[in-house]
Design an enzyme around this catalytic site. Structure first.
Site, PDB file in Angstrom:
ATOM      1  N   CYS A 268      -7.218   0.747  -8.065  1.00 52.90           N
ATOM      2  CA  CYS A 268      -7.515   0.585  -9.495  1.00 52.90           C
ATOM      3  C   CYS A 268      -6.320   0.912 -10.391  1.00 52.90           C
ATOM      4  O   CYS A 268      -6.123   0.292 -11.423  1.00 52.90           O
ATOM      5  CB  CYS A 268      -8.693   1.447  -9.908  1.00 52.90           C
ATOM      6  SG  CYS A 268     -10.293   0.669  -9.630  1.00 52.90           S
TER       7      CYS A 268
ATOM      8  N   CYS B  48      -9.388  -4.704 -11.361  1.00 53.41           N
ATOM      9  CA  CYS B  48      -8.756  -4.206 -10.124  1.00 53.41           C
ATOM     10  C   CYS B  48      -8.390  -5.379  -9.204  1.00 53.41           C
ATOM     11  O   CYS B  48      -9.103  -6.382  -9.146  1.00 53.41           O
ATOM     12  CB  CYS B  48      -9.728  -3.264  -9.411  1.00 53.41           C
ATOM     13  SG  CYS B  48      -9.100  -2.570  -7.884  1.00 53.41           S
TER      14      CYS B  48
ATOM     15  N   CYS C  61      12.501  17.101   5.696  1.00 49.47           N
ATOM     16  CA  CYS C  61      11.227  16.498   5.355  1.00 49.47           C
ATOM     17  C   CYS C  61      10.453  17.502   4.489  1.00 49.47           C
ATOM     18  O   CYS C  61       9.788  18.397   4.989  1.00 49.47           O
ATOM     19  CB  CYS C  61      10.423  16.153   6.607  1.00 49.47           C
ATOM     20  SG  CYS C  61       8.823  15.440   6.223  1.00 49.47           S
TER      21      CYS C  61
HETATM   22 ZN   LIG Z   1     -10.489  -0.633  -7.729  1.00 46.40          ZN
END
Ligand SMILES: [Zn+2]
Length: 226
Positions: free
Chosen positions: A50, A124, A71
């Protein structure tokens, strides 16, 4: 499910959107000083696709944290904190207690915990997400059961033969309120009484006798003379 690889999370996101499966997404930033957890209910809250992933402000220049050949993501404490939040919220969700966070961020450098609910994006890229949103919006909204459960039930006893009642012993003194500066959301477990309300009992030395009273010897003498 735990994965630090974005493409893996994207795949899980797609599958969960398709199935309408509730899940928790979480992550720790590359510099290992911030992280988040997120409850995703397809259609109701923002899915992983989203919006671009949120970054909790670290408050420092991130370039200063990166070191070649190290790391940074292996820093175990940030992961431990975020993993703890993740498990705690999963338990709350599954066992139905407390308030489950929709999104909870963590900034290790400033101990900042932003909390919010992310609405799903109607445009989305994942079409299953959009479909779940339409289904969710079409559903009649249920009365929030959690709110009802949160109300404390008043305990009522039918009989109270001995007239027992609970008395609040905490004294909210001016003293406590003025000396302790509290931040929002934090309260004192109890308040201390002001020092002038404490009564001090002074011990009377055992040998001394009050002037108005006669000593034992005086009384014995009086008895003999009678
Ligand atoms: Zn979504």
């Amino acid at each position: 499910m735990c994965s630090w690889i974005e493409s893996t999370r994207m795949t899980i996101n797609m599958a969960c959107n398709q199935l309408g499966q509730t899940w928790f997404e979480s992550g720790v930033s590359e510099n290992a000083v911030s992280g988040h957890i997120q409850l995703i209910i397809p259609g109701e809250s923002a899915c992983f696709a989203c919006a671009p992933p949120l970054i909790v402000a670290s408050g420092i220049d991130e370039k200063t944290l990166k070191k070649d050949g190290v790391c940074a993501a292996s820093l175990p404490t940030t992961m431990g904190v975020v993993a703890g939040f993740l498990v705690q919220n999963t338990l709350k969700k599954l066992l139905k207690f407390g308030e489950v966070s929709w999104y909870l961020g963590y900034s290790a450098l400033t101990d900042f915990f932003p909390k919010m609910k992310l609405k799903p994006n109607p445009t989305c890229d994942d079409l299953d997400c959009v479909q779940r949103q339409q289904e969710f919006n079409a559903k009649p909204k249920e009365v929030d059961a959690a709110v009802d459960q949160g109300k404390e039930k008043q305990v009522v006893h039918e009989e109270n033969k001995w007239g027992i009642s609970l008395v609040d012993e905490s004294v909210d003194t001016e003293e406590t309120r003025t000396h302790v500066q509290l931040t929002e959301g934090v309260t004192l477990a109890y308040s201390l009484p002001a020092t002038d309300t404490l009564s001090i009992v002074e011990d009377v030395p055992s040998g001394e006798v009050d002037e108005s009273e006669q000593s034992l010897e005086d009384l014995a003498r009086q008895l003999k003379s009678m």
